[in-house]
Design a protein around this motif. Structure first.
Motif, PDB file in Angstrom:
ATOM      1  N   ALA A 390     -32.800 -11.282 -54.043  1.00 14.90           N
ATOM      2  CA  ALA A 390     -33.424 -12.469 -53.452  1.00 14.90           C
ATOM      3  C   ALA A 390     -34.929 -12.231 -53.222  1.00 14.90           C
ATOM      4  CB  ALA A 390     -32.736 -12.814 -52.132  1.00 14.90           C
ATOM      5  N   GLU A 391     -35.273 -11.032 -52.777  1.00 11.65           N
ATOM      6  CA  GLU A 391     -36.695 -10.711 -52.564  1.00 11.65           C
ATOM      7  C   GLU A 391     -37.458 -10.719 -53.879  1.00 11.65           C
ATOM      8  OE1 GLU A 391     -36.133  -7.860 -48.580  1.00 11.65           O
ATOM      9  OE2 GLU A 391     -36.346  -6.984 -50.581  1.00 11.65           O
ATOM     10  N   ASP A 392     -36.834 -10.155 -54.935  1.00 10.28           N
ATOM     11  CA  ASP A 392     -37.485 -10.144 -56.243  1.00 10.28           C
ATOM     12  C   ASP A 392     -37.695 -11.563 -56.765  1.00 10.28           C
ATOM     13  OD1 ASP A 392     -37.505  -7.413 -56.135  1.00 10.28           O
ATOM     14  OD2 ASP A 392     -35.766  -7.128 -57.440  1.00 10.28           O
ATOM     15  N   SER A 395     -40.528 -13.128 -54.919  1.00  8.06           N
ATOM     16  CA  SER A 395     -41.794 -12.573 -55.372  1.00  8.06           C
ATOM     17  C   SER A 395     -42.206 -13.153 -56.724  1.00  8.06           C
ATOM     18  CB  SER A 395     -41.681 -11.042 -55.486  1.00  8.06           C
ATOM     19  OG  SER A 395     -42.867 -10.475 -55.990  1.00  8.06           O
ATOM     20  N   ASP A 396     -41.252 -13.299 -57.638  1.00 10.10           N
ATOM     21  CA  ASP A 396     -41.548 -13.871 -58.941  1.00 10.10           C
ATOM     22  C   ASP A 396     -41.995 -15.320 -58.824  1.00 10.10           C
ATOM     23  OD1 ASP A 396     -40.851 -11.498 -60.074  1.00 10.10           O
ATOM     24  OD2 ASP A 396     -38.820 -12.115 -60.656  1.00 10.10           O
ATOM     25  N   ALA A 397     -41.376 -16.056 -57.870  1.00  8.60           N
ATOM     26  CA  ALA A 397     -41.698 -17.473 -57.680  1.00  8.60           C
ATOM     27  C   ALA A 397     -43.114 -17.655 -57.143  1.00  8.60           C
ATOM     28  CB  ALA A 397     -40.684 -18.127 -56.756  1.00  8.60           C
TER      29      ALA A 397
END
Length: 398
Positions: A390-392, A395-397
């Motif tokens: 979820a954190e990744d 971060s990508d968003a």
């Protein structure tokens, strides 16, 4: 004279108990009830087999106090098939096993494809049982000879099945697992009575309004009282759907109630005064039930993505990993960890997501030590991976 006579005489009962006391090894025990026919779930026949003693069929209502049987076999292991179904009826007769071997549960833990008694007997011993009377009214007296033979066969081979399954448990290194599971079944406390059992009426979800619910409650109570008095299963008097149909029809008179086509059942017309009095009592009630009651039931998983997306992600991550562990153990996933336990862990995990904290939570939810040992670390890692994913994604968003 049937091959397996029913023992209903107290003198014969005491003699049979003495013979069983002189038997060897575990005692195979089974219970026949009259589910769907009688009001209670009491035992109407108890079958017991012990090597060097033979098969005995006991009539608990006629015998009364079963203390002699408890004394005879109360110091040895009892072998039952699907023990959780029979233990409550045995407890009602003050029959308490000191330890059990559950052949159905053992077959599940071993990964057998079919775990009914007939299938397990055939798998382990190569003997085919004719299962023809499992849904019979065992309160019938006298019991037909064919029923008695069926009842005797339920215990006659059970000790041999137990021995065969125990060998399989040793081969798969699951003896300790089985011991823990058997003990959990044996010591499981009885469920407390529901606060509002009438809410289990099938179809009640179609009833709208507190007044209508009060009428449904009154009809359910009237049926329950009459069923208890007559010792007849409530649904045989008036089915749930008929009670709900009467509520929804909202009849203006007793005659109009009698004309409700869906209001049927063996007592729907013969006890019409009773049902009409219940409807009037429900309409006059001042303690109207709430339309919705608090519940600790979790939402269905399909709703999680909207209601608790983090929990949804945790569940979707952990579920296949638990299924993989179950596959490695060659057992159904629900025996490794119940779906409800896994969902509750995913819905609201402990603040510290590590194996120890997860294990503590699983224990509080009723998981056995072997289950915790094999799943706590898997669950903790899955929850951490879900958080990192979820954190990744966030971060990508950005």
């Amino acid at each position: 004279m049937p091959e397996y006579p029913v023992i209903a005489d107290r003198a014969q009962f005491h003699d049979a108990a003495q013979v069983l006391a002189g038997g060897t090894g575990p005692a195979a025990v089974d219970v026949e009830r009259a589910s769907g026919f009688r009001y209670t779930q009491r035992a109407y026949l108890i079958q017991v087999y012990r090597r060097d003693a033979g098969v005995f069929l006991f009539d608990p209502p006629a015998i009364g106090d079963m203390a002699s049987l408890q004394k005879a076999i109360g110091g040895v292991e009892w072998v039952l098939h699907a023990a959780s179904q029979d233990l409550p009826s045995l407890h009602e007769e003050n029959l308490q096993p000191p330890e059990i071997f559950d052949t159905e549960l053992a077959a599940r833990l071993l990964g057998h494809d079919k775990v009914g008694l007939g299938a397990v007997v055939e798998d382990t011993l190569g003997i085919t049982l004719a299962k023809a009377h499992s849904a019979a009214d065992w309160s019938t007296r006298p019991l037909p000879e064919s029923w008695l033979e069926y009842a005797a066969l339920d215990v006659l081979h059970l000790i041999d099945v137990r021995d065969a399954l125990e060998s399989e448990l040793f081969e798969q290194d699951k003896v300790d697992i089985a011991v823990q599971e058997f003990e959990a079944v044996r010591t499981r406390p009885a469920r407390p009575p529901r606060e509002e059992p009438w809410r289990r009426l099938s179809g009640l979800h179609t009833v709208r309004g507190r007044r209508s619910l009060a009428i449904a409650r009154a009809l359910w109570t009237a049926r329950e009282e009459y069923a208890r008095d007559q010792d007849i299963a409530p649904g045989r008097l008036v089915p749930d759907r008929s009670l709900v149909a009467a509520v929804r029809a909202d009849p203006a008179s007793k005659q109009e109630l009698a004309r409700v086509k869906e209001f049927n059942g063996r007592a729907s017309r013969s006890q019409l005064d009773r049902w009409w009095a219940a409807i009037e009592a429900g309409r006059a009630a001042t303690d109207l039930p709430a339309e919705r009651v608090p519940s600790d039931t979790l939402p269905p998983p399909r709703a999680w993505v909207d209601r608790n997306p983090e929990a949804d992600a945790r569940l979707k991550t952990v579920r296949p990993r638990i299924e993989a562990v179950a596959d490695e153990l060659h057992m159904p996933v629900e025996n490794l960890l119940t779906p409800d336990t896994l969902r509750r862990a995913a819905w609201k995990p402990p603040q510290s997501v590590d194996a120890e904290s997860i294990g503590t939570m699983l224990a509080a939810l009723g998981a056995r030590p072997w289950q915790i040992e094999r799943t706590a670390q898997v669950i903790a890692l899955a929850f951490v991976d879900s958080l990192h994913a979820a954190e990744d994604a966030a971060s990508d968003a950005s």
